[in-house]
Enzyme design. Structure first.
Site, PDB file in Angstrom:
ATOM      1  N   LYS A 127       0.828  -1.208   0.000  1.00 38.70           N
ATOM      2  CA  LYS A 127       0.000   0.000   0.000  1.00 38.70           C
ATOM      3  C   LYS A 127       0.862   1.257   0.000  1.00 38.70           C
ATOM      4  CE  LYS A 127      -4.468  -1.470   1.739  1.00 38.70           C
ATOM      5  NZ  LYS A 127      -5.571  -1.233   2.663  1.00 38.70           N
ATOM      6  N   LYS A 208      -4.727  -9.286  -6.433  1.00 34.52           N
ATOM      7  CA  LYS A 208      -5.931  -9.485  -5.624  1.00 34.52           C
ATOM      8  C   LYS A 208      -7.028  -8.481  -6.019  1.00 34.52           C
ATOM      9  CE  LYS A 208      -6.409  -7.567  -1.479  1.00 34.52           C
ATOM     10  NZ  LYS A 208      -7.452  -7.236  -0.515  1.00 34.52           N
ATOM     11  N   LYS A 211     -11.004  -3.161  -3.390  1.00 37.45           N
ATOM     12  CA  LYS A 211     -11.855  -1.962  -3.478  1.00 37.45           C
ATOM     13  C   LYS A 211     -11.078  -0.815  -4.112  1.00 37.45           C
ATOM     14  CE  LYS A 211     -13.700  -2.594   1.023  1.00 37.45           C
ATOM     15  NZ  LYS A 211     -12.429  -2.604   1.770  1.00 37.45           N
TER      16      LYS A 211
HETATM   17  N1  AQP Z   1      -9.798 -10.301  -3.258  1.00 37.95           N
HETATM   18  C1  AQP Z   1     -10.160 -10.790  -2.083  1.00 37.95           C
HETATM   19  N2  AQP Z   1     -10.376 -12.125  -1.935  1.00 37.95           N
HETATM   20  C2  AQP Z   1     -10.756 -12.639  -0.747  1.00 37.95           C
HETATM   21  N3  AQP Z   1     -10.958 -11.886   0.366  1.00 37.95           N
HETATM   22  C3  AQP Z   1     -10.759 -10.556   0.265  1.00 37.95           C
HETATM   23  N4  AQP Z   1     -10.875  -9.548   1.150  1.00 37.95           N
HETATM   24  C4  AQP Z   1     -10.572  -8.385   0.541  1.00 37.95           C
HETATM   25  N5  AQP Z   1     -10.267  -8.603  -0.743  1.00 37.95           N
HETATM   26  C5  AQP Z   1     -10.361  -9.944  -0.952  1.00 37.95           C
HETATM   27  C6  AQP Z   1     -11.294  -9.722   2.541  1.00 37.95           C
HETATM   28  O1  AQP Z   1     -12.340  -8.797   2.789  1.00 37.95           O
HETATM   29  C7  AQP Z   1     -12.300  -8.429   4.171  1.00 37.95           C
HETATM   30  C8  AQP Z   1     -12.452  -6.956   4.308  1.00 37.95           C
HETATM   31  O2  AQP Z   1     -11.336  -6.330   3.706  1.00 37.95           O
HETATM   32  P1  AQP Z   1     -10.922  -4.867   4.142  1.00 37.95           P
HETATM   33  O3  AQP Z   1     -11.935  -3.916   3.733  1.00 37.95           O
HETATM   34  O4  AQP Z   1     -10.616  -4.848   5.587  1.00 37.95           O
HETATM   35  O5  AQP Z   1      -9.551  -4.544   3.458  1.00 37.95           O
HETATM   36  P2  AQP Z   1      -8.715  -5.242   2.360  1.00 37.95           P
HETATM   37  O6  AQP Z   1      -8.364  -6.621   2.729  1.00 37.95           O
HETATM   38  O7  AQP Z   1      -7.556  -4.322   2.104  1.00 37.95           O
HETATM   39  O8  AQP Z   1      -9.753  -5.260   1.168  1.00 37.95           O
HETATM   40  P3  AQP Z   1      -9.708  -4.432  -0.181  1.00 37.95           P
HETATM   41  O9  AQP Z   1     -10.977  -4.668  -0.901  1.00 37.95           O
HETATM   42  O10 AQP Z   1      -8.443  -4.752  -0.898  1.00 37.95           O
HETATM   43  O11 AQP Z   1      -9.741  -2.944   0.340  1.00 37.95           O
HETATM   44  P4  AQP Z   1      -8.715  -1.757   0.084  1.00 37.95           P
HETATM   45  O12 AQP Z   1      -8.534  -1.687  -1.392  1.00 37.95           O
HETATM   46  O13 AQP Z   1      -9.398  -0.544   0.654  1.00 37.95           O
HETATM   47  O14 AQP Z   1      -7.450  -2.079   0.800  1.00 37.95           O
HETATM   48  C9  AQP Z   1     -11.003  -8.978   4.745  1.00 37.95           C
HETATM   49  O15 AQP Z   1     -11.282 -10.151   5.493  1.00 37.95           O
HETATM   50  C10 AQP Z   1     -10.204  -9.326   3.522  1.00 37.95           C
HETATM   51  O16 AQP Z   1      -9.308 -10.393   3.761  1.00 37.95           O
END
Ligand code: AQP
Length: 350
Positions: A127, A208, A211
């Site tokens: 990040k 991956k 969001k």
């Molecule tokens: N691609 C993914 N596959 C499986 N699980 C996923 N999670 C996120 N992306 C995937 C799981 O969703 C939960 C919530 O995630 P988060 O909002 O706490 O942050 P993150 O893991 O950083 O998810 P994003 O979508 O990638 O958000 P941003 O882009 O804002 O950082 C967690 O349990 C995560 O494992």
């Protein structure tokens, strides 16, 4: 059974149930990976456990969020979680900043966490490489997450694979605190689903689904995408030049593997059942059409309920206020215990 015996039985069952904590950031549009890797499992297992599900807005601002958007995203995420099936009678769903103990516990845990532990975190490396200016909050993200988990004496933390390292760090922090100050914390375990733990980007199955990339055309299926948009995204998914429809670890087959994984988690089928479903498929075009179909079928009722919740903001606020009250009732006494162990004076409460 008398009312008293019923209450006692109910309390005994609650005591036996394992405690679950997990969080999700209101940092953008919820995507299919969030749903399949986390939310779907939370919903399916909420009967069996004592659950705390947190909208982690303090975590979200570790990367700049436009304030009006954060406000909208937090409500939108709450509506999505309830629409996906979290029920306030079965799960405590609340906003992190509504419970002061989260930020407080982070500070105390910061003071027992060696910098070297945080420097190893791969999500920070990923990040921070994408930011022009990297906040101290982003570096400290895993300590805040440790506080979230440890405040609720959580036994289990269901997360996608990307969060495993952070849960392991929370374990290390709990063990270190317990050793220095005395046993305050349950040492939690990560619960990672076998398949769905890592849903990959449709435009690039080596990255991956996230969001933060959801605005990039073709990257993510977003939970609120209309059927036509979902179909378009899945049909454009990057695959390979072959034609074999099989689960595989081969990096060249990552696109097909991702589509099959999505199909498997959505339909709750075993790998042989999934392969049997595609035994008559003529190539990747048909694979994509069927995956799009099951995704649309799963998301349509969630979307309908989502818009009903969004049409009643007062009810949504009431549900979140109830969650905050329940979470505070658990987190505040835990924070007091932490303060006592550290040697802080506690203010007199009336
Ligand atoms: N691609 C993914 N596959 C499986 N699980 C996923 N999670 C996120 N992306 C995937 C799981 O969703 C939960 C919530 O995630 P988060 O909002 O706490 O942050 P993150 O893991 O950083 O998810 P994003 O979508 O990638 O958000 P941003 O882009 O804002 O950082 C967690 O349990 C995560 O494992």
């Amino acid at each position: 059974m008398t009312t008293q015996t019923q209450t006692e039985t109910c309390e005994a069952q609650t005591l036996q149930k394992r405690r679950v904590f997990s969080g999700i950031q209101p940092s953008g549009e919820v995507q299919l990976g969030n749903y399949l890797g986390a939310i779907k499992g939370w919903v399916e297992r909420q009967e069996e456990k004592v659950n705390f599900f947190c909208l982690v807005d303090l975590h979200a601002i570790t990367v700049y969020q436009q304030p009006d958007e954060l406000l909208h995203q937090t409500r939108s995420l709450a509506a999505m979680l309830f629409a996906a099936g979290l029920h306030p009678d079965k799960s405590t769903v609340f906003v992190q900043s509504h419970v002061a103990a989260h930020a407080e516990s982070c500070w105390v845990l910061n003071c027992v966490t060696p910098m070297g532990w945080l420097e190893r975190m791969t999500q920070f490396k990923d990040k921070s490489a994408r930011q022009e200016s990297v906040s101290a909050g982003l570096f400290d993200y895993p300590v805040l997450m440790a506080g979230d988990i440890l405040l609720y004496d959580s036994d289990e933390v269901p997360v996608g694979e990307d969060q495993r390292q952070h849960v392991e760090l929370a374990r290390d922090i709990a063990i270190r605190f317990n050793r220095i100050y005395g046993d305050a914390f349950v040492v939690p375990e990560p619960m990672i689903p076998d398949i769905g733990a890592r849903v990959m980007g449709m435009n690039d199955p080596t990255v991956k689904m996230s969001k933060s990339y959801a605005h990039i055309r073709g990257h993510a299926v977003r939970m609120l995408d209309e059927p036509k948009e979902i179909e378009r995204t899945v049909k454009r998914a990057v695959t390979d030049s072959g034609s074999e429809i099989a689960f595989s670890d081969n990096p060249e087959k990552a696109g097909v593997n991702n589509l099959l994984g999505i199909y498997k988690v959505i339909t709750d089928k075993s790998q042989p059942e999934v392969i049997a479903d595609f035994s008559d498929a003529r190539g990747y075009g048909e694979l994509k059409s069927r995956v799009a179909e099951v995704v649309i079928e799963a998301l349509t009722p969630i979307q309908k309920r989502y818009y009903e919740y969004m049409d009643d903001p007062a009810e949504l606020d009431r549900m979140l206020a109830r969650g905050a009250e329940q979470a505070t009732a658990v987190a505040t006494p835990k924070m007091d215990e932490i303060k006592r162990l550290v040697g802080f004076t506690l203010p007199q409460r009336s």
